[in-house]
Design a protein around this motif. Structure first.
Motif, short mmCIF file in Angstrom:
data_model
loop_
_atom_site.label_atom_id
_atom_site.label_comp_id
_atom_site.label_asym_id
_atom_site.label_seq_id
_atom_site.Cartn_x
_atom_site.Cartn_y
_atom_site.Cartn_z
N GLY A 62 0.81 -1.21 0.00
CA GLY A 62 0.00 0.00 0.00
C GLY A 62 0.84 1.26 0.00
N ALA A 63 0.13 2.40 0.09
CA ALA A 63 0.81 3.69 0.03
C ALA A 63 -0.02 4.74 0.73
N ARG A 64 0.66 5.82 1.11
CA ARG A 64 -0.03 7.00 1.63
C ARG A 64 0.16 8.10 0.60
N ILE A 65 -0.96 8.74 0.23
CA ILE A 65 -0.91 9.79 -0.77
C ILE A 65 -1.42 11.10 -0.19
N GLU A 66 -0.99 12.20 -0.78
CA GLU A 66 -1.48 13.53 -0.44
C GLU A 66 -1.93 14.20 -1.72
N GLU A 69 -8.91 14.74 -1.72
CA GLU A 69 -9.76 14.69 -0.52
C GLU A 69 -11.12 14.10 -0.84
N GLY A 70 -11.86 13.81 0.22
CA GLY A 70 -13.22 13.30 0.06
C GLY A 70 -13.30 11.82 -0.29
N HIS A 97 -6.30 15.71 4.55
CA HIS A 97 -4.99 15.99 3.95
C HIS A 97 -4.39 14.83 3.16
N CYS A 98 -4.73 13.61 3.54
CA CYS A 98 -4.09 12.48 2.89
C CYS A 98 -4.96 11.23 3.00
N ALA A 99 -4.50 10.16 2.37
CA ALA A 99 -5.25 8.89 2.40
C ALA A 99 -4.28 7.73 2.35
N GLY A 100 -4.68 6.63 2.97
CA GLY A 100 -3.92 5.39 2.89
C GLY A 100 -4.62 4.45 1.92
#
Length: 126
Positions: A62-66, A69-70, A97-100
């Motif tokens: 997986g990854a965390r992105i910035e 939103e929503g 601000h971000c999502a996993g």
């Protein structure tokens, strides 16, 4: 409905996390692999809209992105990492601000290693 289109992704998300791989040694959050802190631009696609996001953490799973939103948990999205074709991923969590994201299929370890070599921030790892 999305899960019906992608049978491999139709298993319960918790079950897939447990079955896929053992947790990373010493991981306080039950992660399957240590996160590599990276900075790379990636193409993100959600329904019919597409944008560029900043990828901040990466594991083979997986990854965390910035930069978007929503997003809703379990929402299906596509993420194209540099030099790679767009891949299916599911939103694991999100905030303003971000999502996993959890990849539907883990990254090939050679691809993962190459991305980490090219985009890792020196000395940062979880």
């Amino acid at each position: 409905m999305v899960r019906a289109l992608f049978p491999a992704a139709s298993r319960d998300r918790t079950e897939s996390l447990v079955e896929a791989a053992p947790e990373a040694p010493g991981s306080p959050f039950g992660r399957r692999a240590p996160r590599e802190h990276v900075e790379m631009l990636a193409r993100f696609r959600r329904t019919i809209s597409s944008s560029t996001v900043m990828l901040k953490d990466l594991t083979p799973y997986g990854a965390r992105i910035e930069g978007v939103e929503g997003l809703e948990p379990d929402e299906a999205v596509r993420l194209a990492l540099p030099g790679q074709r767009p891949a299916l991923a599911f939103v694991a969590w999100s905030n303003a601000h971000c999502a996993g994201l959890e990849f539907a299929e883990p990254l090939d370890l050679h691809v993962y290693g190459d991305l980490v070599r090219r985009y890792a921030l020196s000395g940062e790892r979880d």
